[in-house]
Design a protein around this motif. Sequence first.
Motif, mmCIF file in Angstrom:
data_model
loop_
_atom_site.group_PDB
_atom_site.id
_atom_site.type_symbol
_atom_site.label_atom_id
_atom_site.label_comp_id
_atom_site.label_asym_id
_atom_site.label_seq_id
_atom_site.Cartn_x
_atom_site.Cartn_y
_atom_site.Cartn_z
ATOM 1 N N ASP A 197 0.858 -1.182 0.000
ATOM 2 C CA ASP A 197 0.000 0.000 0.000
ATOM 3 C C ASP A 197 0.898 1.237 0.000
ATOM 4 O OD1 ASP A 197 -2.215 1.975 1.286
ATOM 5 O OD2 ASP A 197 -3.202 0.211 0.450
ATOM 6 N N LYS A 198 0.421 2.342 0.548
ATOM 7 C CA LYS A 198 1.196 3.581 0.568
ATOM 8 C C LYS A 198 1.741 3.894 1.948
ATOM 9 C CE LYS A 198 -0.799 5.759 -3.501
ATOM 10 N NZ LYS A 198 -1.316 7.021 -4.097
ATOM 11 N N GLY A 199 1.934 2.851 2.754
ATOM 12 C CA GLY A 199 2.620 3.032 4.029
ATOM 13 C C GLY A 199 1.730 3.328 5.205
ATOM 14 N N TYR A 200 0.397 3.171 5.046
ATOM 15 C CA TYR A 200 -0.491 3.425 6.173
ATOM 16 C C TYR A 200 -1.763 2.592 6.015
ATOM 17 C CZ TYR A 200 -3.273 6.321 3.015
ATOM 18 O OH TYR A 200 -4.046 6.756 1.969
ATOM 19 N N GLY A 201 -2.546 2.525 7.084
ATOM 20 C CA GLY A 201 -3.861 1.893 7.054
ATOM 21 C C GLY A 201 -4.857 2.801 7.738
ATOM 22 N N HIS A 202 -6.137 2.450 7.607
ATOM 23 C CA HIS A 202 -7.210 3.285 8.158
ATOM 24 C C HIS A 202 -8.133 2.425 9.010
ATOM 25 C CE1 HIS A 202 -10.294 6.423 8.298
ATOM 26 N NE2 HIS A 202 -11.185 5.507 7.973
ATOM 27 N N PHE A 203 -8.230 2.732 10.317
ATOM 28 C CA PHE A 203 -9.153 2.030 11.201
ATOM 29 C C PHE A 203 -10.544 2.653 11.084
ATOM 30 C CE2 PHE A 203 -5.137 0.881 13.333
ATOM 31 C CZ PHE A 203 -5.313 -0.506 13.374
ATOM 32 N N THR A 204 -11.555 1.785 11.049
ATOM 33 C CA THR A 204 -12.913 2.227 10.777
ATOM 34 C C THR A 204 -13.785 2.206 12.036
ATOM 35 O OG1 THR A 204 -13.975 0.071 10.340
ATOM 36 C CG2 THR A 204 -12.635 1.032 8.567
ATOM 37 N N THR A 205 -15.022 2.669 11.875
ATOM 38 C CA THR A 205 -15.977 2.687 12.985
ATOM 39 C C THR A 205 -16.520 1.295 13.294
ATOM 40 O OG1 THR A 205 -17.709 3.255 11.397
ATOM 41 C CG2 THR A 205 -16.708 5.065 12.630
ATOM 42 N N ASP B 71 -6.258 7.127 10.699
ATOM 43 C CA ASP B 71 -5.084 6.687 9.937
ATOM 44 C C ASP B 71 -3.904 6.414 10.859
ATOM 45 O OD1 ASP B 71 -6.461 6.920 7.580
ATOM 46 O OD2 ASP B 71 -5.032 8.282 6.623
ATOM 47 N N ILE B 72 -3.091 5.439 10.471
ATOM 48 C CA ILE B 72 -1.886 5.101 11.216
ATOM 49 C C ILE B 72 -0.833 4.604 10.235
ATOM 50 C CG2 ILE B 72 -2.767 2.775 11.714
ATOM 51 C CD1 ILE B 72 -1.226 2.903 14.384
ATOM 52 N N SER B 73 0.400 5.045 10.404
ATOM 53 C CA SER B 73 1.466 4.655 9.486
ATOM 54 C C SER B 73 2.044 3.297 9.875
ATOM 55 C CB SER B 73 2.580 5.702 9.497
ATOM 56 O OG SER B 73 3.307 5.634 10.715
ATOM 57 N N ALA B 74 2.773 2.700 8.947
ATOM 58 C CA ALA B 74 3.418 1.415 9.211
ATOM 59 C C ALA B 74 4.399 1.531 10.375
ATOM 60 C CB ALA B 74 4.132 0.927 7.956
ATOM 61 N N ASP B 75 5.168 2.609 10.410
ATOM 62 C CA ASP B 75 6.122 2.799 11.510
ATOM 63 C C ASP B 75 5.392 2.904 12.843
ATOM 64 O OD1 ASP B 75 8.179 2.766 9.681
ATOM 65 O OD2 ASP B 75 8.506 4.937 9.699
ATOM 66 N N GLN B 76 4.271 3.615 12.859
ATOM 67 C CA GLN B 76 3.502 3.750 14.095
ATOM 68 C C GLN B 76 2.905 2.401 14.516
ATOM 69 O OE1 GLN B 76 0.925 6.894 12.694
ATOM 70 N NE2 GLN B 76 1.954 8.438 13.953
ATOM 71 N N MET B 77 2.428 1.629 13.543
ATOM 72 C CA MET B 77 1.905 0.298 13.869
ATOM 73 C C MET B 77 2.964 -0.549 14.569
ATOM 74 S SD MET B 77 -0.244 -0.937 10.531
ATOM 75 C CE MET B 77 -1.180 0.213 9.535
ATOM 76 N N GLU B 78 4.156 -0.540 14.023
ATOM 77 C CA GLU B 78 5.222 -1.352 14.619
ATOM 78 C C GLU B 78 5.581 -0.854 16.016
ATOM 79 O OE1 GLU B 78 7.502 -2.894 10.583
ATOM 80 O OE2 GLU B 78 8.173 -1.044 11.539
ATOM 81 N N ALA B 79 5.595 0.456 16.182
ATOM 82 C CA ALA B 79 5.924 1.012 17.496
ATOM 83 C C ALA B 79 4.840 0.676 18.517
ATOM 84 C CB ALA B 79 6.105 2.529 17.390
ATOM 85 N N VAL B 80 3.570 0.736 18.118
ATOM 86 C CA VAL B 80 2.479 0.366 19.024
ATOM 87 C C VAL B 80 2.584 -1.113 19.394
ATOM 88 C CG1 VAL B 80 -0.019 0.044 19.196
ATOM 89 C CG2 VAL B 80 0.904 2.185 18.297
ATOM 90 N N ALA B 81 2.933 -1.945 18.425
ATOM 91 C CA ALA B 81 3.129 -3.374 18.718
ATOM 92 C C ALA B 81 4.221 -3.566 19.758
ATOM 93 C CB ALA B 81 3.466 -4.123 17.432
ATOM 94 N N ASP B 82 5.318 -2.812 19.623
ATOM 95 C CA ASP B 82 6.411 -2.906 20.598
ATOM 96 C C ASP B 82 5.950 -2.470 21.984
ATOM 97 O OD1 ASP B 82 8.085 -3.744 18.564
ATOM 98 O OD2 ASP B 82 9.013 -1.779 18.253
ATOM 99 N N ILE B 83 5.203 -1.370 22.045
ATOM 100 C CA ILE B 83 4.717 -0.863 23.332
ATOM 101 C C ILE B 83 3.774 -1.878 23.984
ATOM 102 C CG2 ILE B 83 3.280 0.912 24.410
ATOM 103 C CD1 ILE B 83 4.373 2.863 22.245
ATOM 104 N N ALA B 84 2.875 -2.444 23.186
ATOM 105 C CA ALA B 84 1.932 -3.426 23.728
ATOM 106 C C ALA B 84 2.660 -4.651 24.261
ATOM 107 C CB ALA B 84 0.933 -3.832 22.647
#
Length: 557
Positions: free
Chosen positions: A79-87, A351-364
């Motif tokens: 994709d373009k480096g991000y995803g979108h969480f929905t309602t 929206d959340i970027s790939a880098d942010q996803m990985e960082a959240v995974a690390d924090i969790a």
Amino acid sequence: MYRYDEFDHAFVKARVAQFRDQVERRLSGEITEAQFKPLRLMNGVYLQLHSYMLRIAIPYGTLAPRQMRMLAHIARTYDKGYGHFTTRQNLQFHWPALKDVPEILEHLASVEMHCIQTSGNCVRNITADHLAGAAADEVADPRPYAEILRQWSSLHPEFSFLPRKFKIAVTGAERDRAAIQIYDIGLHLKKDAAGRLGFAVYVGGGLGRTPILAKKIRDFLPEEDLLAYVTAILRVYNLYGRRDNKWKARIKILVHETGAEELRSQVEHEFAGIKKGGELKLPEADIRAIQAYFAPPALEPRPEGDAAVAKAAAEDPGFAAWISRNLHTHKNPDYACVTISLKGIGEVPGDISADQMEAVADIAERFAFSEIRVSHEQNLVLPHVARADLKQVYDRLVKIGLATANAGLVTDIIACPGLDYCALANARSIPVAQQIATRFADPVRQEEIGELKIKISGCINACGHHHVGHIGILGVEKKGSELYQVTLGGSGDENAALGEIIGRGFGPDEIVDAVETIIETYLSHRLDKSETFLAAYRRLGPAPFKEALYGSEAKAA
């Protein structure tokens, strides 16, 4: 959290192989787009304005770090480096190439994820309270029941081609954080006077062009009858739901036209027949086996947390603001539930970027017992964080731009992708959300305003839940131009209400000023700072807001 069994693995693997063949036949021209459409929709693939979109199911909003890292990999690679969480606690990728989708599905299957039934006229992703299993006010964890419903509904032969899509939400607390009254079936997990677990059952909710709140048709349904009763509801809907007009095909229309009492009678009759056969009674052992997957983590005593939080808050105003807004009370006083806002000022909600996803995974993984939740308000939640670790979590979120202290405030806006992506949309949602957030960016002003839920949809399908926003904004098209209609007084909680249309719409260059006028009117009329926007609106009614927005025009009306 739930882990796939042998059947799940085989089921998802077979579906990936099947869809790979379907994609190859589409790309070769063997089948047309019209023939391909129902096949792709059954696998969560939409055709939007500029590209295909892939919707990934996140059952009851629960994610493991390995799954979040895989989403990051897909975002970065395909994709373009991000995803979108929905309602609806799903994640969407808006730019995948069709040729890559089978490969993406294979990657998802490797971490026990899929896109099955995230579209089509079937039972969709089952949603739940994002604080399930952690919140202090919870009666019981609703996720085991959501998982039971997921297993039961997956490729259910009787309910794979319903009159229209079908959505179920489950909550386990008196405070409804799953918005159950806006879904086709809403289940409120509760206890009766004898202490037995069961459900209050709501049917016929839905937004879109005909917004209707669900009607309660059962005050208490014993937990062992869950599948039998839901089956009864779906059978009645499948038999009597309209198939001649998709705008009137949802169960909400059936409930409205039949009447809640008559529909309840039909469901109860069907339910009695199912119960007599006994085949859908949930065995106690099976319920407890599923519940075991959702056993809370072993939370060690961390009594040093209060002192650590007080010291850090005194030294860091940013941290102090964050803990005042983005925490929720945990069952264990040494712990807290943490909201990670995906509503940074001027950013795209959800929206959340790939880098942010990985960082959240690390924090969790490091601080939250390897659990992440997705909320229907397009934020993330770490459900189990020791209070003693909150400053470390905050500091890490600051580094990745996810420490905005605005949960529940005016800038914590829900918005659908709108006309920037969606072929169904009439107007843009994202720029309006960004402009409103920028207008109210001052943290002091946000706190002065207090709790305020703004929700924006780019079309009447209401993916942004605008009907139940304290301030709802609906984008429409008028004479080739974008126009924004405003509703006030909506709510998606246990005191659910549909917003009232306040008057004529506003152009793209007027809507942010209109929102500011509404908020300033509230501030000038509230009794004191403790009276929220919603409480003030319910006391005052629409008159002062119409007067402020339309002046003499409102008086003439």
